[in-house]
Design an enzyme around this catalytic site. Structure first.
Site, PDB file in Angstrom:
ATOM      1  CG  ASP A   9     -26.024  24.367  28.753  1.00  0.00           C
ATOM      2  OD1 ASP A   9     -25.718  24.606  27.796  1.00  0.00           O
ATOM      3  OD2 ASP A   9     -26.549  23.386  29.168  1.00  0.00           O
ATOM      4  CG  LEU A  10     -31.162  26.062  25.324  1.00  0.00           C
ATOM      5  CD1 LEU A  10     -32.117  27.251  25.920  1.00  0.00           C
ATOM      6  CD2 LEU A  10     -31.230  26.224  24.003  1.00  0.00           C
ATOM      7  CG  ASP A  11     -29.763  21.890  24.408  1.00  0.00           C
ATOM      8  OD1 ASP A  11     -31.028  22.204  23.911  1.00  0.00           O
ATOM      9  OD2 ASP A  11     -28.841  22.243  23.588  1.00  0.00           O
ATOM     10  CB  THR A  17     -33.541  20.207  24.061  1.00  0.00           C
ATOM     11  OG1 THR A  17     -32.350  20.757  24.978  1.00  0.00           O
ATOM     12  CG2 THR A  17     -34.575  20.952  23.730  1.00  0.00           C
ATOM     13  CE  LYS A  45     -27.624  14.831  29.197  1.00  0.00           C
ATOM     14  NZ  LYS A  45     -27.968  14.312  30.473  1.00  0.00           N
ATOM     15  CB  SER A 114     -26.665  27.504  24.011  1.00  0.00           C
ATOM     16  OG  SER A 114     -26.859  26.104  23.600  1.00  0.00           O
ATOM     17  CB  ALA A 115     -22.797  23.766  22.329  1.00  0.00           C
ATOM     18  CE  LYS A 145     -21.380  25.719  26.689  1.00  0.00           C
ATOM     19  NZ  LYS A 145     -22.717  25.453  27.221  1.00  0.00           N
ATOM     20  CD  GLU A 169     -22.653  23.959  30.741  1.00  0.00           C
ATOM     21  OE1 GLU A 169     -23.245  22.690  30.623  1.00  0.00           O
ATOM     22  OE2 GLU A 169     -22.470  24.471  29.547  1.00  0.00           O
ATOM     23  CG  ASP A 170     -26.748  19.844  31.164  1.00  0.00           C
ATOM     24  OD1 ASP A 170     -26.235  20.811  30.487  1.00  0.00           O
ATOM     25  OD2 ASP A 170     -27.454  18.898  30.677  1.00  0.00           O
TER      26      ASP A 170
HETATM   27  C1  BG6 Z   1     -25.717  21.422  23.400  1.00  0.00           C
HETATM   28  C2  BG6 Z   1     -26.101  20.000  23.673  1.00  0.00           C
HETATM   29  O1  BG6 Z   1     -26.285  22.459  24.261  1.00  0.00           O
HETATM   30  O2  BG6 Z   1     -25.910  21.615  22.064  1.00  0.00           O
HETATM   31  C3  BG6 Z   1     -25.590  18.860  22.882  1.00  0.00           C
HETATM   32  O3  BG6 Z   1     -25.831  19.677  25.162  1.00  0.00           O
HETATM   33  C4  BG6 Z   1     -25.856  19.351  21.329  1.00  0.00           C
HETATM   34  O4  BG6 Z   1     -25.987  17.742  22.954  1.00  0.00           O
HETATM   35  C5  BG6 Z   1     -25.277  20.809  21.162  1.00  0.00           C
HETATM   36  O5  BG6 Z   1     -25.159  18.240  20.524  1.00  0.00           O
HETATM   37  C6  BG6 Z   1     -25.352  21.381  19.617  1.00  0.00           C
HETATM   38  O6  BG6 Z   1     -26.757  21.227  19.312  1.00  0.00           O
HETATM   39  P1  BG6 Z   1     -27.411  21.610  17.914  1.00  0.00           P
HETATM   40  O7  BG6 Z   1     -29.072  22.098  18.388  1.00  0.00           O
HETATM   41  O8  BG6 Z   1     -26.730  22.668  17.457  1.00  0.00           O
HETATM   42  O9  BG6 Z   1     -27.380  20.394  17.195  1.00  0.00           O
HETATM   43 MG    MG Z   2     -26.401  21.508  28.615  1.00  0.00          MG
END
Ligand code: BG6
Ligand code: MG
Length: 232
Positions: A9-11, A17, A45, A114-115, A145, A169-170
């Site tokens: 996962d990224l964030d 972030t 998240k 990542s989402a 997710k 994953e967090d």
């Molecule tokens: C996820 C975050 O990685 O990405 C969420 O944990 C976030 O908090 C989602 O809403 C979507 O991110 P973005 O950058 O497309 O707004």
């Molecule tokens: Mg995350």
């Protein structure tokens, strides 16, 4: 060694972030006239931008037209991007670079799952983009997710069966997605929050090369879960 692959996962795993998402959502809640706390932020998240807005509006008990929601999603992202564009490699979370070096040394490939629709930009900003063999992000999936789609696409990129993939994953939604994909889920962060993960660590500095090697010997998730219970 059994062939395994990693999906990150990224964030909250590679970069922190979440604090920038929080600031941008908080500005929005302030404008709409309700309180938005860090505890509320936990619920956002791992979930998509659109779903995050729905959750936020529920918290404020606010109903808006589709047109207004679209407008808000654009301005929230612009606010978020004002922080992201200032990011640099110093914002990579502790232990990430060392873990990627370990994986490279062991010949274990990794992709991003990542989402976020901003994933490519963020990875480029912190100079990690080139290291991943593939990116699955919010632009490439239909189902957010906790649906496993993002990780199943990651497994395809790794050319591995889902049970041969390990997910870092967090977020609760992310751990659920990894479990639903029948992958080994590793929760990074608060153990109680992420109690559904197969393994838990505070951050990536705690992941040793030996642990990665051990994971590679697990034949399937079911067996490993039994082992985990026996070890308790
Ligand atoms: C996820 C975050 O990685 O990405 C969420 O944990 C976030 O908090 C989602 O809403 C979507 O991110 P973005 O950058 O497309 O707004
Ligand atoms: Mg995350």
């Amino acid at each position: 060694m059994n062939k395994t692959g990693i999906i990150f996962d990224l964030d909250g795993v590679i970069v922190d972030t979440a604090k920038y998402h929080f600031l941008a959502w908080k500005h929005l809640a302030d404008d709409l006239g309700f309180e938005f706390t860090e505890t509320h932020n936990e619920l956002l998240k791992g979930v998509s931008r659109v779903r995050s807005l729905e959750i936020l509006l529920d918290i404020g008990n606010i109903k808006l037209s589709e047109e207004k929601k679209q407008e808000i999603l654009i301005s929230k992202n612009e606010d978020y991007l004002s922080y992201i564009t200032k990011m640099g490699p110093e914002e990579i979370l502790p232990g990430v670079t060392a873990l990627l070096d370990t994986l490279d040394g062991l010949g274990i490939q990794y992709v991003l799952g990542s989402a976020s629709k901003n994933a490519t930009l963020i990875l480029k900003k912190v100079n990690l983009f080139e290291r991943f063999i593939g990116i699955v992000d919010g632009n490439s999936v239909f189902k957010a997710k906790p649906d496993p789609e993002v990780f199943l696409l990651g497994a395809k990129m790794l050319k591995l069966k889902p049970e041969k993939c390990i997910v870092f994953e967090d977020a609760i939604a992310g751990v659920e997605a990894a479990n639903a994909a029948n992958m080994i889920s590793i929760g990074i962060g608060d153990k109680q929050t992420l109690h559904k993960a197969d393994f838990n660590f505070k951050d990536l500095t705690e992941i040793s090369s030996d642990f990665i090697k051990e994971l590679s010997t697990i034949k399937e998730k079911k067996e490993q879960k039994v082992e985990k219970i026996e070890n308790k």
